[in-house]
Design an enzyme around this catalytic site. Sequence first.
Site, PDB file in Angstrom:
ATOM      1  N   HIS A   1       0.815  -1.213   0.000  1.00 34.43           N
ATOM      2  CA  HIS A   1       0.000   0.000   0.000  1.00 34.43           C
ATOM      3  C   HIS A   1       0.859   1.278   0.000  1.00 34.43           C
ATOM      4  O   HIS A   1       0.871   2.036  -0.952  1.00 34.43           O
ATOM      5  CB  HIS A   1      -0.899   0.034   1.240  1.00 34.43           C
ATOM      6  CG  HIS A   1      -1.753  -1.173   1.445  1.00 34.43           C
ATOM      7  ND1 HIS A   1      -2.838  -1.503   0.657  1.00 34.43           N
ATOM      8  CD2 HIS A   1      -1.685  -2.152   2.394  1.00 34.43           C
ATOM      9  CE1 HIS A   1      -3.394  -2.616   1.102  1.00 34.43           C
ATOM     10  NE2 HIS A   1      -2.717  -3.024   2.145  1.00 34.43           N
TER      11      HIS A   1
HETATM   12  O1  RIB Z   1      -5.331   0.061   4.552  1.00 35.67           O
HETATM   13  C1  RIB Z   1      -3.927   0.041   4.378  1.00 35.67           C
HETATM   14  C2  RIB Z   1      -3.292   1.115   5.183  1.00 35.67           C
HETATM   15  O2  RIB Z   1      -3.570   0.914   6.563  1.00 35.67           O
HETATM   16  C3  RIB Z   1      -1.753   1.111   5.077  1.00 35.67           C
HETATM   17  O3  RIB Z   1      -1.263   2.416   5.246  1.00 35.67           O
HETATM   18  C4  RIB Z   1      -1.340   0.260   6.236  1.00 35.67           C
HETATM   19  O4  RIB Z   1      -0.026   0.562   6.708  1.00 35.67           O
HETATM   20  C5  RIB Z   1      -2.358   0.678   7.268  1.00 35.67           C
HETATM   21  O5  RIB Z   1      -1.903   1.905   7.844  1.00 35.67           O
END
Ligand code: RIB
Length: 313
Positions: free
Chosen positions: A243
């Site tokens: 992500h």
């Molecule tokens: O949904 C994914 C996000 O939530 C990413 O930033 C992960 O690190 C959590 O913070």
Amino acid sequence: MPPRKIIIDTDPGQDDAVAILLALASPEEIDVLGITCVAGNVPLELTSKNALKICELAGKSDVKVYAGCDRPLGRALVTAEHVHGKTGLDGPDLPDPTMQLQEQHAVEYIIDTLSRAEDNSVTLCPLGPLTNIATVLQRAPELATKVTQIVLMGGAYFEVGNITPTAEFNIYVDPEAADIVFKSGINLVVMPLDVTHKALVTAARNEAFRALGNPAGIAVAQMTEFFERFDREKYGSDGAPLHDPCVTAYLVRPDLFTGRHINVEIETRSELTMGMTVADWWGVTNRTPNALFIGDLNADGFFTLLTDRLARL
Ligand code: RIB
Ligand code: CA
């Protein structure tokens, strides 16, 4: 072209760690002014400690790291140990940090830094709940002119939610903060699950990290191996979705990403859909576009960039 001056706001988290490593390995394009920590994946004490560990893993113990808000603006903290493990950085066995946190609160640091900056000169890169960023904008709204862009990981539209049926974790944890940021008028680039779920660490990509043989490559392989089980189980994914590294990769190679400039608003009233990013992808409203909402990436190009840069550490 001089490197972009950025502040990374983060809740490490294995994927945050990879995003930070990529930024610290890219000095030609990115000048990391500081790293600010927020409660999210795990409580603030752990996200702060993890940020220090990551800087030392990168061999960058001169980076200034600040602790920020330990809870959302107006609700109880929700964490994600079920995804990231109890330390928030499960996988590799990284040593306790020797470098210390800065004394100053992260919000004060961001306010001071923006106050001294030229207009449109600083990029904010939130990788977790938007509590710190929203608090800055609440306390010093005039500083929005100093921010040239906010490039954040959060939200979802076609991919729907990962923490509730409709909401992505970062937005869900602090929807009021997200509402402030999305209404700020600042140039926004949003990396939602729609694109991050296409950045999957397949076995071959994980092997390429490990084959680097340096501490960063081996640690990233161990982090993504730990982190992937949640998504494999839930989505049947072929590996962990990276992500947050989509944010820092965008700063280096924006051409790897495609999206639409659309209106995105945050659900802050209905408990059923709390924290949903209501993205007008098809332009069915006359709401003013406020974000470049990224929907796709060149995944092979992304992983080649990431692997090449990790090799530098
Ligand atoms: O949904 C994914 C996000 O939530 C990413 O930033 C992960 O690190 C959590 O913070
Ligand atoms: Ca994160």
